[in-house]
Design a protein around this motif. Structure first.
Motif, PDB file in Angstrom:
ATOM      1  N   ILE A 182       0.865  -1.179   0.000  1.00  0.00           N
ATOM      2  CA  ILE A 182       0.000   0.000   0.000  1.00  0.00           C
ATOM      3  C   ILE A 182       0.900   1.228   0.000  1.00  0.00           C
ATOM      4  CG2 ILE A 182      -1.936  -1.112   1.186  1.00  0.00           C
ATOM      5  CD1 ILE A 182      -1.041   0.354   3.773  1.00  0.00           C
ATOM      6  N   ASN A 183       0.350   2.344  -0.447  1.00  0.00           N
ATOM      7  CA  ASN A 183       1.065   3.611  -0.373  1.00  0.00           C
ATOM      8  C   ASN A 183       0.512   4.321   0.858  1.00  0.00           C
ATOM      9  OD1 ASN A 183       1.999   6.231  -0.582  1.00  0.00           O
ATOM     10  ND2 ASN A 183       1.681   6.344  -2.787  1.00  0.00           N
ATOM     11  N   LEU A 184       1.295   4.328   1.910  1.00  0.00           N
ATOM     12  CA  LEU A 184       0.846   4.904   3.177  1.00  0.00           C
ATOM     13  C   LEU A 184       1.600   6.208   3.411  1.00  0.00           C
ATOM     14  CD1 LEU A 184      -0.957   4.335   5.650  1.00  0.00           C
ATOM     15  CD2 LEU A 184       1.049   3.326   6.728  1.00  0.00           C
ATOM     16  N   ARG A 185       0.899   7.319   3.209  1.00  0.00           N
ATOM     17  CA  ARG A 185       1.501   8.642   3.384  1.00  0.00           C
ATOM     18  C   ARG A 185       2.832   8.760   2.645  1.00  0.00           C
ATOM     19  NH1 ARG A 185      -1.564   7.549   7.763  1.00  0.00           N
ATOM     20  NH2 ARG A 185      -0.129   6.435   9.093  1.00  0.00           N
ATOM     21  N   GLY A 186       2.840   8.283   1.395  1.00  0.00           N
ATOM     22  CA  GLY A 186       4.020   8.420   0.555  1.00  0.00           C
ATOM     23  C   GLY A 186       5.058   7.320   0.714  1.00  0.00           C
ATOM     24  N   VAL A 187       4.831   6.367   1.621  1.00  0.00           N
ATOM     25  CA  VAL A 187       5.773   5.264   1.816  1.00  0.00           C
ATOM     26  C   VAL A 187       5.120   3.974   1.319  1.00  0.00           C
ATOM     27  CG1 VAL A 187       7.092   3.928   3.514  1.00  0.00           C
ATOM     28  CG2 VAL A 187       6.770   6.381   3.855  1.00  0.00           C
ATOM     29  N   VAL A 188       5.805   3.268   0.409  1.00  0.00           N
ATOM     30  CA  VAL A 188       5.295   1.987  -0.078  1.00  0.00           C
ATOM     31  C   VAL A 188       5.571   0.945   0.999  1.00  0.00           C
ATOM     32  CG1 VAL A 188       5.497   0.215  -1.844  1.00  0.00           C
ATOM     33  CG2 VAL A 188       5.601   2.633  -2.479  1.00  0.00           C
ATOM     34  N   THR A 189       4.503   0.361   1.528  1.00  0.00           N
ATOM     35  CA  THR A 189       4.606  -0.539   2.678  1.00  0.00           C
ATOM     36  C   THR A 189       4.073  -1.918   2.315  1.00  0.00           C
ATOM     37  OG1 THR A 189       4.231   1.372   4.117  1.00  0.00           O
ATOM     38  CG2 THR A 189       3.948  -0.792   5.109  1.00  0.00           C
ATOM     39  N   PRO A 190       4.894  -2.980   2.479  1.00  0.00           N
ATOM     40  CA  PRO A 190       4.414  -4.336   2.220  1.00  0.00           C
ATOM     41  C   PRO A 190       3.359  -4.747   3.251  1.00  0.00           C
ATOM     42  CG  PRO A 190       6.762  -4.326   2.785  1.00  0.00           C
ATOM     43  CD  PRO A 190       6.284  -2.934   2.911  1.00  0.00           C
ATOM     44  N   ILE A 191       2.387  -5.543   2.809  1.00  0.00           N
ATOM     45  CA  ILE A 191       1.283  -5.963   3.676  1.00  0.00           C
ATOM     46  C   ILE A 191       1.273  -7.490   3.795  1.00  0.00           C
ATOM     47  CG2 ILE A 191      -1.223  -5.941   3.988  1.00  0.00           C
ATOM     48  CD1 ILE A 191       0.131  -3.179   4.246  1.00  0.00           C
ATOM     49  N   ILE A 192       1.248  -7.964   5.037  1.00  0.00           N
ATOM     50  CA  ILE A 192       1.252  -9.398   5.339  1.00  0.00           C
ATOM     51  C   ILE A 192      -0.075  -9.763   5.982  1.00  0.00           C
ATOM     52  CG2 ILE A 192       2.312 -11.168   6.812  1.00  0.00           C
ATOM     53  CD1 ILE A 192       4.875  -9.407   6.670  1.00  0.00           C
ATOM     54  N   ASP A 193      -0.711 -10.814   5.476  1.00  0.00           N
ATOM     55  CA  ASP A 193      -1.925 -11.321   6.113  1.00  0.00           C
ATOM     56  C   ASP A 193      -1.490 -12.307   7.194  1.00  0.00           C
ATOM     57  OD1 ASP A 193      -4.249 -12.878   6.780  1.00  0.00           O
ATOM     58  OD2 ASP A 193      -5.196 -12.058   4.974  1.00  0.00           O
ATOM     59  N   LEU A 194      -1.679 -11.931   8.466  1.00  0.00           N
ATOM     60  CA  LEU A 194      -1.201 -12.793   9.552  1.00  0.00           C
ATOM     61  C   LEU A 194      -1.935 -14.127   9.604  1.00  0.00           C
ATOM     62  CD1 LEU A 194      -0.285 -10.722  12.733  1.00  0.00           C
ATOM     63  CD2 LEU A 194       1.195 -11.827  11.082  1.00  0.00           C
ATOM     64  N   ARG A 195      -3.211 -14.154   9.215  1.00  0.00           N
ATOM     65  CA  ARG A 195      -3.916 -15.444   9.181  1.00  0.00           C
ATOM     66  C   ARG A 195      -3.179 -16.395   8.239  1.00  0.00           C
ATOM     67  NH1 ARG A 195      -9.479 -16.733  10.089  1.00  0.00           N
ATOM     68  NH2 ARG A 195     -10.410 -15.328  11.600  1.00  0.00           N
ATOM     69  N   SER A 196      -2.841 -15.893   7.064  1.00  0.00           N
ATOM     70  CA  SER A 196      -2.139 -16.703   6.073  1.00  0.00           C
ATOM     71  C   SER A 196      -0.733 -17.056   6.565  1.00  0.00           C
ATOM     72  CB  SER A 196      -2.085 -15.907   4.765  1.00  0.00           C
ATOM     73  OG  SER A 196      -1.358 -16.589   3.805  1.00  0.00           O
ATOM     74  N   ARG A 197      -0.057 -16.102   7.193  1.00  0.00           N
ATOM     75  CA  ARG A 197       1.309 -16.322   7.693  1.00  0.00           C
ATOM     76  C   ARG A 197       1.345 -17.453   8.719  1.00  0.00           C
ATOM     77  NH1 ARG A 197       6.391 -16.875   7.697  1.00  0.00           N
ATOM     78  NH2 ARG A 197       7.786 -15.359   8.616  1.00  0.00           N
ATOM     79  N   PHE A 198       0.290 -17.534   9.544  1.00  0.00           N
ATOM     80  CA  PHE A 198       0.241 -18.536  10.611  1.00  0.00           C
ATOM     81  C   PHE A 198      -0.588 -19.760  10.239  1.00  0.00           C
ATOM     82  CE2 PHE A 198       0.701 -14.850  13.816  1.00  0.00           C
ATOM     83  CZ  PHE A 198       2.057 -14.789  13.588  1.00  0.00           C
ATOM     84  N   ASP A 199      -0.927 -19.914   8.952  1.00  0.00           N
ATOM     85  CA  ASP A 199      -1.732 -21.048   8.494  1.00  0.00           C
ATOM     86  C   ASP A 199      -3.068 -21.162   9.221  1.00  0.00           C
ATOM     87  OD1 ASP A 199       0.094 -21.893   6.558  1.00  0.00           O
ATOM     88  OD2 ASP A 199       1.278 -22.969   8.065  1.00  0.00           O
ATOM     89  N   ILE A 200      -3.675 -20.021   9.490  1.00  0.00           N
ATOM     90  CA  ILE A 200      -5.041 -20.003  10.030  1.00  0.00           C
ATOM     91  C   ILE A 200      -5.937 -19.759   8.822  1.00  0.00           C
ATOM     92  CG2 ILE A 200      -6.661 -18.763  11.532  1.00  0.00           C
ATOM     93  CD1 ILE A 200      -4.189 -17.841  13.177  1.00  0.00           C
ATOM     94  N   GLU A 201      -7.091 -20.449   8.761  1.00  0.00           N
ATOM     95  CA  GLU A 201      -7.881 -20.296   7.536  1.00  0.00           C
ATOM     96  C   GLU A 201      -8.248 -18.824   7.339  1.00  0.00           C
ATOM     97  OE1 GLU A 201     -11.776 -20.985  10.037  1.00  0.00           O
ATOM     98  OE2 GLU A 201      -9.781 -21.848  10.191  1.00  0.00           O
ATOM     99  N   GLU A 202      -8.149 -18.399   6.072  1.00  0.00           N
ATOM    100  CA  GLU A 202      -8.413 -17.000   5.763  1.00  0.00           C
ATOM    101  C   GLU A 202      -9.910 -16.757   5.733  1.00  0.00           C
ATOM    102  OE1 GLU A 202      -5.943 -14.975   2.831  1.00  0.00           O
ATOM    103  OE2 GLU A 202      -4.681 -16.766   2.765  1.00  0.00           O
TER     104      GLU A 202
END
Length: 154
Positions: free
Chosen positions: A47-67
């Motif tokens: 996402i572009n957050l106040r001019g900074v490109v910031t990577p986004i991680i889905d923690l459910r997916s990261r921890f193998d919890i169903e999305e």
């Protein structure tokens, strides 16, 4: 005061997690995420957050919890650890509390399906169990090719 830690509590499925306040830059509402090709599945994009490109991680997916579908309470917690800044998608961000150091126990082998390597400890507060995340491990750059360190000078 030294044996207290301020944490932000958030929800994933039926579990409550916590991260230290000093590692949290902001909590944002869900917004459009630009996908990036050939990244690991739990990196949803940037996402572009106040001019900074910031990577986004889905923690459910990261921890193998169903999305699940994102809702009005879904939040992106912007965290910063060392030179890495990223957004973590969580079901909701609930609370900011002070944790007593003696309420924190070392992590068991597995908690709610989350590997012990991602967990710094477990805190017992009244009837609640909080899982304290180790953001350094969660944001492990070897697993997150899209997470590049911030350029120096920023």
């Amino acid at each position: 005061m030294l044996n207290e830690q301020k944490v932000i509590i958030f929800q994933l499925k039926d579990e409550e997690y916590a991260v230290p306040v000093q590692e949290v830059k902001s909590i944002e509402r869900m917004q459009h995420i630009t996908r990036i090709p050939r990244t690991v599945p739990f990196v949803k994009g940037v996402i572009n957050l106040r001019g900074v490109v910031t990577p986004i991680i889905d923690l459910r997916s990261r921890f193998d919890i169903e999305e699940t579908d994102y809702t009005d309470s879904t939040r992106i917690i912007i965290v910063s650890v060392g030179t890495i800044e990223a957004g973590l998608i969580v079901d909701s961000a609930n609370d900011v509390i002070d944790l007593e150091a003696d309420s924190i126990e070392p992590p068991p082998e597995v908690v709610g399906g989350v590997d012990a390597e991602y967990i710094q400890g477990v805190a017992k507060i009244e009837k609640r169990l909080l899982i304290l995340l180790n953001l350094t491990k969660v944001l492990n750059p070897e697993k997150l090719t899209v997470l590049q360190p911030l350029e120096s000078g920023k």
